[in-house]
Write an enzyme that holds these catalytic residues in place. Structure first.
Site, PDB file in Angstrom:
ATOM      1  N   ASN A   1     -27.854   2.452   7.974  1.00  0.00           N
ATOM      2  CA  ASN A   1     -26.410   2.213   8.123  1.00  0.00           C
ATOM      3  C   ASN A   1     -26.012   0.747   7.979  1.00  0.00           C
ATOM      4  O   ASN A   1     -24.867   0.447   7.717  1.00  0.00           O
ATOM      5  CB  ASN A   1     -25.902   2.756   9.459  1.00  0.00           C
TER       6      ASN A   1
ATOM      7  N   CYS B   1     -22.090  -1.012  17.043  1.00  0.00           N
ATOM      8  CA  CYS B   1     -22.537  -0.653  18.392  1.00  0.00           C
ATOM      9  C   CYS B   1     -23.047  -1.872  19.144  1.00  0.00           C
ATOM     10  O   CYS B   1     -23.066  -1.895  20.362  1.00  0.00           O
ATOM     11  CB  CYS B   1     -23.639   0.387  18.318  1.00  0.00           C
TER      12      CYS B   1
HETATM   13  C1  LIG Z   1     -22.504   6.659  12.465  1.00  0.00           C
HETATM   14  C2  LIG Z   1     -23.945   6.983  12.559  1.00  0.00           C
HETATM   15  C3  LIG Z   1     -24.444   7.812  13.571  1.00  0.00           C
HETATM   16  C4  LIG Z   1     -23.581   8.333  14.685  1.00  0.00           C
HETATM   17  O1  LIG Z   1     -22.666   9.321  14.246  1.00  0.00           O
HETATM   18  P1  LIG Z   1     -21.407   9.645  15.186  1.00  0.00           P
HETATM   19  O2  LIG Z   1     -20.775  10.822  14.524  1.00  0.00           O
HETATM   20  O3  LIG Z   1     -20.548   8.439  15.172  1.00  0.00           O
HETATM   21  O4  LIG Z   1     -21.955   9.981  16.531  1.00  0.00           O
HETATM   22  C5  LIG Z   1     -25.793   8.113  13.578  1.00  0.00           C
HETATM   23  N1  LIG Z   1     -26.609   7.633  12.629  1.00  0.00           N
HETATM   24  C6  LIG Z   1     -26.174   6.840  11.636  1.00  0.00           C
HETATM   25  C7  LIG Z   1     -27.138   6.368  10.615  1.00  0.00           C
HETATM   26  C8  LIG Z   1     -24.830   6.477  11.579  1.00  0.00           C
HETATM   27  O5  LIG Z   1     -24.410   5.689  10.597  1.00  0.00           O
END
Ligand SMILES: *Cc1c(COP(=O)(O)O)cnc(C)c1O
Length: 395
Positions: free
Chosen positions: A151, A324
């Site tokens: 991400n 985060c």
């Molecule tokens: C955004 C994200 C999550 C969390 O997803 P949510 O729907 O916001 O709980 C988990 N893993 C990755 C790689 C993300 O980018």
């Protein structure tokens, strides 16, 4: 000009998704568990949404569970695989140092429950290899969890190869595909994926909706206990508007995947090429094995947060490290895992584009960013020391 360049944090809900959500909030408000007509209409919509995810993931409808998001899907996948392993006396889990916190913090919980966790190092280019996974597998390994695409730095792992290694070793394979879903082709059969998480708000669906794919025969452990919704594996009345919006957004993203990538890759590459010309900058992650819309660099002698504030003043929404961790002074665990020194990791910038971003917007970013970097460096005592040789350049 306003430029939203933080699509890895979240995306705008598309018109298609909104149009699919509205009827669930108005005329079709029934509970899918109710037997009368309006409830059954909702049940049909739920089944349709499930089949959309099954179709584009190459799964069966019975293998799709709706959750409250990517985080819940990650939690449930890991907990379930752990419980299955524990029954066979296998309590070793393999994952990587650059997973999302939804995975890393769940793994910490597993450690408290008596599991042993091996976190693989991240190679220089930010791409974990199947060979690393193969070497880490032990007779007591019950789960391998490796994210599809990162991400922060957008690097894409060789998921099919890792899946094949796990299948051969008889170890369950989970992938957090939140950043990949809707952006890269996913085939759970061909890629030997046993468990997969995705989240609607990363592909123009609404927030608060996720999907957990679990291969037939894998017994899921409940995270939420209660009614018998989702075959008893995820209690709570289904988020019908969210689920219908998620399915519509997923179908649209999968149908337009190739043309979206063809639009984004040149924009991404231009930004990477031009921004890396700024002296003492470095691209984070492989230039090719990365998501079509991900741009991530570090600029030495610059504070990431200050860069974001100045970009915001110019109408550009971007990110530095993971959302985060913002609010804390720790640099991104992903950039540290990539081997960036602390001071360098602090100067990171992530721009994540989607199909509605334009070439003009990319040019606008390129017209303002070098000036911002210069301005911040001029004010920085650290940069002054670097320039006068009292401190060594690290990039
Ligand atoms: C955004 C994200 C999550 C969390 O997803 P949510 O729907 O916001 O709980 C988990 N893993 C990755 C790689 C993300 O980018």
């Amino acid at each position: 000009m306003y430029v939203y360049a933080d699509n890895a944090a979240t995306t705008a809900v598309s018109k298609t998704a909104l149009d699919a959500m509205m009827p669930c909030l108005t005329e079709c408000y029934g509970n899918p568990s109710s037997l009368y007509a309006i409830g059954q209409r909702a049940a049909e919509k739920l089944a349709e949404a499930r089949s959309v995810f099954a179709q584009y993931l190459h799964a069966q409808t019975g293998e799709i569970t709706f959750t409250s998001g990517g985080s819940e899907a990650d939690n449930q996948a890991i907990l379930s695989a752990g419980m299955i392993g524990a029954k066979e006396g296998k309590k070793h889990i393999i994952s990587t140092k650059f997973e999302h916190h939804a995975v890393l913090h769940t793994l910490r919980r597993m450690e408290r429950l008596g599991f042993e966790v091996t976190l693989l190092d991240i190679p220089e280019n930010g791409v974990v290899t199947a060979e690393q996974v193969r070497r880490a597998i032990r007779p007591d390994t019950c789960l391998v969890s490796v994210m599809f695409a990162n991400n922060e730095i957008g690097t894409v792992q060789p998921i099919a190869e890792i899946g094949a290694v796990c299948a051969q070793a008889g170890v369950l394979f989970h992938t957090d595909a939140v950043q990949a879903a809707g952006h890269l082709p996913i085939d759970v059969q061909a890629m030997h994926i046993d468990l997969l998480s995705l989240s609607a708000h990363k592909f123009h669906g609404p927030k608060g909706v996720g999907v957990l794919y679990a291969r037939k025969g894998i017994a899921l452990t409940n995270v939420i206990e209660g009614g018998a919704q989702e075959r008893g594996k995820r209690a709570g009345t289904e988020n019908m508007p969210g689920i219908c919006g998620a399915a519509a957004a997923f179908r649209e993203a999968c149908l337009h995947m190739d043309e979206n990538a063809a639009h984004l890759i040149p924009l991404r590459d231009k930004l990477l090429t031009e921004l890396s010309k700024i002296p003492h900058s470095i691209i984070n992650g492989d230039r090719v094995k990365r998501l079509p819309g991900n741009v991530n660099l570090c600029f030495e002698g610059v504070e990431g947060e200050s860069m974001l504030l100045l970009l915001d003043e110019k109408g550009i929404s971007a990110s530095s490290g993971s959302a985060c961790t913002s609010g804390s002074l720790d640099p991104s665990h992903v950039l540290l895992a990539l081997g960036r020194p602390h001071e360098v990791a602090h100067g990171s910038l992530r721009l994540t584009l989607c199909e509605t971003n334009t070439a003009e917007e990319a040019d606008y970013i390129l017209s303002v960013l070098p000036g911002i970097v210069d301005y911040l460096r001029d004010m920085s005592p650290v940069w002054d020391e670097l320039e006068h040789g009292q401190r060594k350049h690290q990039i």
